[in-house]
Design a protein around this motif. Structure first.
Motif, PDB file in Angstrom:
ATOM      1  N   SER A  61      38.671  35.546  20.701  1.00 36.84           N
ATOM      2  CA  SER A  61      37.916  34.405  20.195  1.00 36.84           C
ATOM      3  C   SER A  61      38.488  33.093  20.720  1.00 36.84           C
ATOM      4  O   SER A  61      37.809  32.071  20.772  1.00 36.84           O
ATOM      5  CB  SER A  61      37.922  34.401  18.665  1.00 36.84           C
ATOM      6  OG  SER A  61      39.228  34.139  18.172  1.00 36.84           O
ATOM      7  N   VAL A  62      39.753  33.135  21.142  1.00 39.42           N
ATOM      8  CA  VAL A  62      40.437  31.931  21.607  1.00 39.42           C
ATOM      9  C   VAL A  62      40.465  31.828  23.126  1.00 39.42           C
ATOM     10  O   VAL A  62      40.237  30.764  23.700  1.00 39.42           O
ATOM     11  CB  VAL A  62      41.886  31.907  21.068  1.00 39.42           C
ATOM     12  CG1 VAL A  62      42.672  30.737  21.656  1.00 39.42           C
ATOM     13  CG2 VAL A  62      41.872  31.824  19.552  1.00 39.42           C
ATOM     14  N   ARG A  63      40.735  32.924  23.819  1.00 38.90           N
ATOM     15  CA  ARG A  63      40.886  32.885  25.273  1.00 38.90           C
ATOM     16  C   ARG A  63      40.365  34.166  25.915  1.00 38.90           C
ATOM     17  O   ARG A  63      40.695  35.272  25.472  1.00 38.90           O
ATOM     18  CB  ARG A  63      42.357  32.692  25.640  1.00 38.90           C
ATOM     19  CG  ARG A  63      42.619  32.646  27.127  1.00 38.90           C
ATOM     20  CD  ARG A  63      44.105  32.481  27.424  1.00 38.90           C
ATOM     21  NE  ARG A  63      44.577  31.163  27.034  1.00 38.90           N
ATOM     22  CZ  ARG A  63      45.350  30.921  25.988  1.00 38.90           C
ATOM     23  NH1 ARG A  63      45.725  31.924  25.205  1.00 38.90           N
ATOM     24  NH2 ARG A  63      45.743  29.701  25.701  1.00 38.90           N
ATOM     25  N   ARG A  64      39.542  34.007  26.945  1.00 40.74           N
ATOM     26  CA  ARG A  64      39.044  35.162  27.691  1.00 40.74           C
ATOM     27  C   ARG A  64      39.021  34.823  29.177  1.00 40.74           C
ATOM     28  O   ARG A  64      38.671  33.712  29.575  1.00 40.74           O
ATOM     29  CB  ARG A  64      37.647  35.578  27.217  1.00 40.74           C
ATOM     30  CG  ARG A  64      37.610  36.020  25.761  1.00 40.74           C
ATOM     31  CD  ARG A  64      36.260  36.538  25.343  1.00 40.74           C
ATOM     32  NE  ARG A  64      35.991  37.862  25.882  1.00 40.74           N
ATOM     33  CZ  ARG A  64      34.918  38.598  25.556  1.00 40.74           C
ATOM     34  NH1 ARG A  64      34.035  38.117  24.697  1.00 40.74           N
ATOM     35  NH2 ARG A  64      34.740  39.790  26.071  1.00 40.74           N
ATOM     36  N   THR A  65      39.384  35.803  30.013  1.00 37.52           N
ATOM     37  CA  THR A  65      39.496  35.594  31.455  1.00 37.52           C
ATOM     38  C   THR A  65      38.892  36.775  32.203  1.00 37.52           C
ATOM     39  O   THR A  65      39.007  37.926  31.765  1.00 37.52           O
ATOM     40  CB  THR A  65      40.977  35.458  31.869  1.00 37.52           C
ATOM     41  OG1 THR A  65      41.564  34.369  31.163  1.00 37.52           O
ATOM     42  CG2 THR A  65      41.113  35.202  33.360  1.00 37.52           C
ATOM     43  N   CYS A  66      38.274  36.497  33.337  1.00 39.04           N
ATOM     44  CA  CYS A  66      37.745  37.559  34.194  1.00 39.04           C
ATOM     45  C   CYS A  66      38.147  37.285  35.638  1.00 39.04           C
ATOM     46  O   CYS A  66      38.273  36.118  36.055  1.00 39.04           O
ATOM     47  CB  CYS A  66      36.223  37.625  34.090  1.00 39.04           C
ATOM     48  SG  CYS A  66      35.506  39.087  34.918  1.00 39.04           S
ATOM     49  N   SER A  67      38.371  38.356  36.408  1.00 41.29           N
ATOM     50  CA  SER A  67      38.786  38.237  37.804  1.00 41.29           C
ATOM     51  C   SER A  67      37.933  39.097  38.721  1.00 41.29           C
ATOM     52  O   SER A  67      37.447  40.161  38.326  1.00 41.29           O
ATOM     53  CB  SER A  67      40.255  38.658  37.959  1.00 41.29           C
ATOM     54  OG  SER A  67      41.118  37.720  37.354  1.00 41.29           O
ATOM     55  N   TRP A  68      37.767  38.608  39.931  1.00 45.63           N
ATOM     56  CA  TRP A  68      37.121  39.353  41.014  1.00 45.63           C
ATOM     57  C   TRP A  68      38.013  39.203  42.237  1.00 45.63           C
ATOM     58  O   TRP A  68      38.491  38.102  42.532  1.00 45.63           O
ATOM     59  CB  TRP A  68      35.752  38.775  41.352  1.00 45.63           C
ATOM     60  CG  TRP A  68      34.726  38.837  40.279  1.00 45.63           C
ATOM     61  CD1 TRP A  68      33.714  39.757  40.144  1.00 45.63           C
ATOM     62  CD2 TRP A  68      34.552  37.919  39.182  1.00 45.63           C
ATOM     63  NE1 TRP A  68      32.958  39.479  39.042  1.00 45.63           N
ATOM     64  CE2 TRP A  68      33.434  38.354  38.433  1.00 45.63           C
ATOM     65  CE3 TRP A  68      35.226  36.771  38.760  1.00 45.63           C
ATOM     66  CZ2 TRP A  68      32.986  37.682  37.298  1.00 45.63           C
ATOM     67  CZ3 TRP A  68      34.802  36.110  37.629  1.00 45.63           C
ATOM     68  CH2 TRP A  68      33.687  36.559  36.908  1.00 45.63           C
ATOM     69  N   ASN A  69      38.230  40.293  42.970  1.00 42.00           N
ATOM     70  CA  ASN A  69      38.969  40.180  44.236  1.00 42.00           C
ATOM     71  C   ASN A  69      38.543  41.302  45.160  1.00 42.00           C
ATOM     72  O   ASN A  69      38.167  42.396  44.711  1.00 42.00           O
ATOM     73  CB  ASN A  69      40.483  40.199  43.999  1.00 42.00           C
ATOM     74  CG  ASN A  69      40.984  41.533  43.495  1.00 42.00           C
ATOM     75  OD1 ASN A  69      41.446  42.381  44.250  1.00 42.00           O
ATOM     76  ND2 ASN A  69      40.885  41.731  42.175  1.00 42.00           N
ATOM     77  N   ALA A  70      38.570  41.026  46.457  1.00 43.38           N
ATOM     78  CA  ALA A  70      38.150  42.037  47.425  1.00 43.38           C
ATOM     79  C   ALA A  70      38.683  41.697  48.804  1.00 43.38           C
ATOM     80  O   ALA A  70      38.825  40.526  49.165  1.00 43.38           O
ATOM     81  CB  ALA A  70      36.634  42.139  47.463  1.00 43.38           C
ATOM     82  N   LEU A  71      38.967  42.737  49.567  1.00 44.72           N
ATOM     83  CA  LEU A  71      39.329  42.623  50.975  1.00 44.72           C
ATOM     84  C   LEU A  71      38.191  43.236  51.782  1.00 44.72           C
ATOM     85  O   LEU A  71      37.942  44.431  51.719  1.00 44.72           O
ATOM     86  CB  LEU A  71      40.641  43.366  51.260  1.00 44.72           C
ATOM     87  CG  LEU A  71      41.120  43.368  52.712  1.00 44.72           C
ATOM     88  CD1 LEU A  71      41.509  41.955  53.138  1.00 44.72           C
ATOM     89  CD2 LEU A  71      42.305  44.316  52.878  1.00 44.72           C
ATOM     90  N   LYS A  72      37.454  42.391  52.501  1.00 45.90           N
ATOM     91  CA  LYS A  72      36.347  42.858  53.320  1.00 45.90           C
ATOM     92  C   LYS A  72      36.710  42.608  54.774  1.00 45.90           C
ATOM     93  O   LYS A  72      36.769  41.462  55.227  1.00 45.90           O
ATOM     94  CB  LYS A  72      35.054  42.138  52.963  1.00 45.90           C
ATOM     95  CG  LYS A  72      33.836  42.706  53.693  1.00 45.90           C
ATOM     96  CD  LYS A  72      32.547  42.086  53.190  1.00 45.90           C
ATOM     97  CE  LYS A  72      31.348  42.743  53.872  1.00 45.90           C
ATOM     98  NZ  LYS A  72      30.067  42.144  53.389  1.00 45.90           N
ATOM     99  N   GLY A  73      36.954  43.704  55.501  1.00 46.40           N
ATOM    100  CA  GLY A  73      37.492  43.556  56.845  1.00 46.40           C
ATOM    101  C   GLY A  73      38.906  43.014  56.722  1.00 46.40           C
ATOM    102  O   GLY A  73      39.777  43.636  56.105  1.00 46.40           O
ATOM    103  N   PHE A  74      39.128  41.841  57.287  1.00 42.61           N
ATOM    104  CA  PHE A  74      40.428  41.191  57.172  1.00 42.61           C
ATOM    105  C   PHE A  74      40.368  39.975  56.243  1.00 42.61           C
ATOM    106  O   PHE A  74      41.370  39.288  56.052  1.00 42.61           O
ATOM    107  CB  PHE A  74      40.925  40.746  58.557  1.00 42.61           C
ATOM    108  CG  PHE A  74      41.275  41.900  59.463  1.00 42.61           C
ATOM    109  CD1 PHE A  74      42.520  42.502  59.404  1.00 42.61           C
ATOM    110  CD2 PHE A  74      40.352  42.390  60.369  1.00 42.61           C
ATOM    111  CE1 PHE A  74      42.850  43.565  60.225  1.00 42.61           C
ATOM    112  CE2 PHE A  74      40.665  43.447  61.200  1.00 42.61           C
ATOM    113  CZ  PHE A  74      41.916  44.049  61.129  1.00 42.61           C
TER     114      PHE A  74
END
Length: 235
Positions: free
Chosen positions: A111-124
Motif C-alpha cells: 500500500s506504501v511502495r510498489r516497483t516493477c522492472s523490465w530488462n532484456a538483452l536483444k542481440g548485443f
C-alpha cells in the motif's frame, strides 16, 4: 512535441570490474539486485498512536464524525499495481525483447511502495527499466522526499507539465571500457512519488545510447506511470 529538460554535462565514472563480470551482474534476476534495497526501505510505518484519556460520549461522537485531517491531506492512499503503470507499447519501445508483463519487486507494504522492472538483452543491446510508486502521509512529506532525492542527483533539469514537480537527470558510467547510460526521472504528484530509472548499453560496440534517447525514454515511461496514478485508485 513534449518540452524536455536540458540535461547538462553527464557525470562519468571509470571502474576496473572485468567485462564478463559486469555483463553477468547486469543479467542477474531483477529481484536479486533490487529486493534487498527495497526491503530495507519499504517497511510499514511504526508510528504508534499516543494513549489518550477516556472521552465523554459527546466528545467521542464529535471526534468520530468529523473529517480526518490525515485523510484530507492524502489524495492517494494506495500504490497502483506498478507493472500496469507503463503501457505495452512503451515497454516494447524502450526494452526490446522484454516480457511486457514485467516483474514486480517484493515489498513489505504494497500500500506504501510498489516497483516493477523490465530488462532484456536483444542481440548485443541491453536495456533496463524500473518504475516505482511511493505513497507518503501528506503532500508535504512527498515534497520533502522529492527535494532530497533531487539534491542527491544534481546536474539534471526540470521536466515541465509532469505531476506537481518533476526532475530528470542522465549519467554515463564506464566499466572496463563498457559504457552504460542511465536516466532517472523523479515526479511528485500530491502525496505520491514516482521514480523511473532507464538505462542502456551496447555490448558489441561498448558504447551507450545517446543522452537524448535515454532522457526521452525515461520521461516517456514517467508520463505513463503518472497517468496511471492519476487515473487509478485515489483516496
Amino acid at each position: 512535441m513534449d518540452s524536455l529538460p536540458t540535461v547538462p554535462h553527464e557525470k562519468c565514472a571509470v571502474h576496473s570490474l572485468p567485462l564478463p563480470l559486469a555483463l553477468t551482474a547486469r543479467l542477474l534476476p531483477v529481484a536479486v539486485l533490487a529486493c534487498t534495497g527495497w526491503a530495507m526501505s519499504s517497511g510499514p510505518s511504526t508510528t504508534t498512536p499516543a494513549a489518550t484519556a477516556p472521552k465523554s460520549p459527546q466528545k467521542t461522537q464529535e471526534a468520530t464524525s468529523g473529517p480526518s485531517a490525515t485523510a484530507v491531506a492524502r489524495k492517494y492512499t494506495v500504490a497502483p499495481a506498478p507493472c500496469t503503470g507503463v503501457t505495452e507499447k512503451t515497454v516494447k519501445a524502450l526494452v526490446p525483447g522484454a516480457k511486457t508483463a514485467g516483474q514486480e519487486i517484493p515489498s513489505t507494504d504494497k500500500s506504501v511502495r510498489r516497483t516493477c522492472s523490465w530488462n532484456a538483452l536483444k542481440g548485443f543491446d541491453y536495456h533496463w527499466l524500473d518504475v516505482s510508486y511511493e505513497i507518503k502521509d501528506s503532500a508535504e512529506a512527498a515534497q520533502k522526499s522529492y527535494t532530497g532525492r533531487v539534491a542527491d542527483k544534481s546536474g539534471g533539469g526540470v521536466v515541465p507539465g509532469l505531476g506537481d514537480s518533476a526532475y530528470s537527470v542522465v549519467n554515463l558510467t564506464t566499466t572496463d571500457k563498457q559504457q552504460t547510460r542511465e536516466g532517472v526521472v523523479i515526479v511528485r504528484a500530491s502525496n505520491a512519488l514516482v521514480v523511473v530509472t532507464y538505462n542502456g548499453s551496447d555490448f558489441e560496440t561498448k558504447k551507450a545510447p545517446s543522452t537524448d534517447e535515454i532522457n526521452k525514454g525515461a520521461i516517456k515511461a514517467a508520463k505513463d506511470v503518472v497517468a496511471t496514478l492519476e487515473n487509478g485508485q485515489k483516496g
